[in-house]
Design a protein around this motif. Sequence first.
Motif, PDB file in Angstrom:
ATOM      1  N   UNK A  22     -34.149  25.872  -9.862  1.00  0.00           N
ATOM      2  CA  UNK A  22     -34.823  27.510  -9.925  1.00  0.00           C
ATOM      3  C   UNK A  22     -33.910  27.582  -8.825  1.00  0.00           C
ATOM      4  N   UNK A  23     -33.756  27.320  -7.016  1.00  0.00           N
ATOM      5  CA  UNK A  23     -32.662  27.959  -5.946  1.00  0.00           C
ATOM      6  C   UNK A  23     -31.787  28.157  -6.720  1.00  0.00           C
ATOM      7  N   UNK A  24     -30.699  26.728  -7.419  1.00  0.00           N
ATOM      8  CA  UNK A  24     -29.630  26.868  -7.511  1.00  0.00           C
ATOM      9  C   UNK A  24     -29.777  27.908  -8.662  1.00  0.00           C
ATOM     10  N   UNK A  25     -30.222  27.513  -9.374  1.00  0.00           N
ATOM     11  CA  UNK A  25     -29.881  29.137 -10.548  1.00  0.00           C
ATOM     12  C   UNK A  25     -29.834  30.734  -9.725  1.00  0.00           C
ATOM     13  N   UNK A  26     -30.743  30.665  -8.238  1.00  0.00           N
ATOM     14  CA  UNK A  26     -31.244  31.707  -8.305  1.00  0.00           C
ATOM     15  C   UNK A  26     -29.535  31.882  -7.012  1.00  0.00           C
ATOM     16  N   UNK A  27     -29.134  30.783  -6.581  1.00  0.00           N
ATOM     17  CA  UNK A  27     -28.032  31.037  -6.070  1.00  0.00           C
ATOM     18  C   UNK A  27     -26.800  30.799  -7.219  1.00  0.00           C
ATOM     19  N   UNK A  28     -26.516  30.999  -8.509  1.00  0.00           N
ATOM     20  CA  UNK A  28     -25.325  31.280  -9.084  1.00  0.00           C
ATOM     21  C   UNK A  28     -25.829  32.690  -9.704  1.00  0.00           C
ATOM     22  N   UNK A  29     -27.108  32.948  -8.828  1.00  0.00           N
ATOM     23  CA  UNK A  29     -26.515  34.692  -9.743  1.00  0.00           C
ATOM     24  C   UNK A  29     -27.375  34.924 -10.813  1.00  0.00           C
ATOM     25  N   UNK A  30     -27.861  33.947 -11.380  1.00  0.00           N
ATOM     26  CA  UNK A  30     -29.023  34.233 -12.934  1.00  0.00           C
ATOM     27  C   UNK A  30     -30.140  34.392 -12.606  1.00  0.00           C
ATOM     28  N   UNK A  31     -31.139  34.478 -11.778  1.00  0.00           N
ATOM     29  CA  UNK A  31     -32.159  35.670 -11.436  1.00  0.00           C
ATOM     30  C   UNK A  31     -31.934  35.577 -10.483  1.00  0.00           C
ATOM     31  N   UNK A  32     -32.878  37.154  -9.908  1.00  0.00           N
ATOM     32  CA  UNK A  32     -32.764  37.438  -8.783  1.00  0.00           C
ATOM     33  C   UNK A  32     -34.050  37.860  -8.149  1.00  0.00           C
TER      34      UNK A  32
END
Length: 228
Positions: A22-32
Motif C-alpha cells: 500500500x505504501x509503495x502504491x502511494x509512493x507511485x502516486x496511485x493513491x493519496x
Amino acid sequence: MSIGAVLARLRDDFPDITISKIRFLESEGLVTPERAPSGYRRFSEADCERLRFVLTAQRDRYLPLKVIKEQLDAIDKGEGGFGTGGTVALSTARGAVAPATDFGSRGGRVSREQLIERTGVDSAFVTELQRNGLLSAGPAGFFDEDAVRLVEAAAALASYGLETRHLRAFKVSADREAGLVAQIASPIAKGKGTGARDRAEELVREIAALSVTLHTQLVKAAVRDVLD
C-alpha cells in the motif's frame, strides 16, 4: 481509516496485499491519503476503492502501474464512460476489468475434474499437456486459475489443428523470456529497503507487458511475410 483497517478490508480479495504494498502504491502516486496532525495516514472510502481498482487491474489484466495511473486519471476526468471520479465510478470501472493473467495470488484450488469441466476438454487432452510440459499441478495435485486459462487457450489452438506437441515451442519461448526478466528483476527483489519486492514485481509486470507486445508484433510480421 488507518492503513491497517484498509489492509483488513482488502485482504479477503487480495491475500498477498501488505502494508508495504500500500505504501509503495502511494509512493507511485496511485493513491493519496490524507495525513492526520500526528502524521498517520487516513484513508477514505474513495481511497480504498481506488486501491481495489489498482490491485484488480494488476491481478486480472497484468497492467503496469503507468497504464493503471493513466486509466485512473481518465476516470477522474470523467472520460471512458464511467462518470467523474469517486467511489461509484471506480467500482463501475473495476467491474469492466476482464480476467486475463494473474501475477500475485494464483487463485483457489482447482481439481483435475473441475479443470476438465470448466474448460470442456477431455482427460486425455490434459494428460497430453502435462506430458509435453505445458501444464503442471501443485504438490497436492490441484491446479490454479492460471491452469484453467492455459488449458482454454491450448484447446482453442487445438481447434485450429495445432497438436499439443506443437505448443512446446511456446513453452520454450516463455522460459527463455522469463530467464531474461529474472536477470533484471532478481537483484532488485533481493535489494534492501522497504518495497524492494514490490518494485521488482512492478518491473516484471512492465517488462512482461512489453514482451507480449513485442512477441505479438513479431508473429504478425512473420505471418504477414508468409501470406505475402
